[in-house]
Design a protein around this motif. Structure first.
Motif, PDB file in Angstrom:
ATOM      1  N   LEU B  63      93.202  74.342  97.532  1.00 48.01           N
ATOM      2  CA  LEU B  63      92.017  74.037  96.057  1.00 48.01           C
ATOM      3  C   LEU B  63      92.482  74.069  94.973  1.00 48.01           C
ATOM      4  N   VAL B  83      82.125  70.588 100.129  1.00 47.31           N
ATOM      5  CA  VAL B  83      81.734  70.566  99.470  1.00 47.31           C
ATOM      6  C   VAL B  83      82.240  71.639  98.670  1.00 47.31           C
ATOM      7  N   ILE B  84      83.307  71.803  97.836  1.00 47.99           N
ATOM      8  CA  ILE B  84      83.310  73.382  97.429  1.00 47.99           C
ATOM      9  C   ILE B  84      83.721  73.606  95.994  1.00 47.99           C
ATOM     10  N   CYS B  85      83.254  74.568  95.882  1.00 48.87           N
ATOM     11  CA  CYS B  85      82.758  74.606  94.396  1.00 48.87           C
ATOM     12  C   CYS B  85      83.464  75.835  93.783  1.00 48.87           C
ATOM     13  N   ASP B  86      84.080  74.836  92.557  1.00 43.52           N
ATOM     14  CA  ASP B  86      85.142  75.208  91.727  1.00 43.52           C
ATOM     15  C   ASP B  86      85.087  76.595  91.539  1.00 43.52           C
ATOM     16  N   GLY B  87      83.493  77.243  91.095  1.00 39.31           N
ATOM     17  CA  GLY B  87      83.169  78.575  90.548  1.00 39.31           C
ATOM     18  C   GLY B  87      83.080  79.614  91.894  1.00 39.31           C
ATOM     19  N   CYS B  88      82.763  79.019  92.436  1.00 39.60           N
ATOM     20  CA  CYS B  88      82.618  80.572  93.762  1.00 39.60           C
ATOM     21  C   CYS B  88      83.510  79.886  94.721  1.00 39.60           C
TER      22      CYS B  88
END
Lengths: 131, 131
Positions: B63, B83-88
């Motif tokens: 990631l 989908v992966i959140c860059d934040g959490c």
DNA sequence: CTAGGTGCAAATTCTTTGCAGAATA
DNA sequence: TATTCTGCAAAGAATTTGCACCTAG
């Protein structure tokens, strides 16, 4: 990097990536560069690759399992929709976007699909609201 | 690994991954494990993660930029469409497959898409013929 | 009891950094 | 000439390995 210079080292690294028909690792680049520039330090490769990434001239990919590869961009906005062969690491552009049509088409052309991954990155609603 | 044993170390690592709602790095796992097993060596984490990967119980992801994360599999054949959140780093399952529908739907839900990547791996015709 | 697993420390591998000298604009 | 870049060597970070001891089956 206020005013980037066009050094011999950077030129050679770029030309090697341009001529490559597949993504290359730092080491593969290094091995190619020392042919014409035997004294080059590996740290120079790392530093130039970083600069090329910042300048958006190349892309960085994680292939197989952990190996990092770099590939020259055809154009600044190119889509990252492609198929990479685990064997030769050649990059095959995708004819269409939707996954299933695409997989069928690839397999009709003789590509044996082992795995596929769609990865979308961005900021989720919750995180966006925190900013 | 003729006959894998069910050690306390492996159990704890697995349970931490099970309870996590997002992929974890080796270090994040380590920090969690030492709470209940203060003497554990990081090399034990690495070794157990390798075993879990071989056993197909977890998946490995790259990631952001270079960071490696591990995530427990819901089931042995789960699709890697998410989908992966860059934040959490939370993982959001995708409602549909074709990219564009999907992006519109995600954006309607407030996800800000920065990048997407479809990656298909396998063996190309040429390589297949060599084998 | 006995193979497989563990902790520890050392070894590898990969990448980054500091610095004096070289090269570009 | 004034920065920027380079090669070299050393430092760091991440991961792997060897080995004597431990432990699950």
């Amino acid at each position: 990097m206020t005013n980037a210079r066009n050094t011999k080292q950077k030129q050679i690294i770029l030309s090697i990536l341009k001529e490559a028909d597949r993504p290359m690792s730092i080491n593969e680049i290094y091995v190619q560069v020392i042919i014409s520039l035997p004294k080059i330090a590996k740290s120079t490769i790392y530093r130039n690759i970083d600069i090329l990434l910042e300048q958006n001239l190349i892309d960085k990919y994680h292939l197989n399992d952990n190996e990092i590869f770099y590939r020259i961009k055809e154009n600044r906005n190119e889509h990252k929709h492609f198929v990479i062969c685990d064997g030769c690491k050649k990059v095959f552009d995708l004819p269409t976007c939707p996954i299933h049509d695409l997989e069928n088409a690839m397999e009709e052309e003789g590509f044996i699909i082992k795995d596929h991954q769609i990865q979308i990155s961005g900021i989720c609603k919750t995180c966006a609201q925190k900013q």
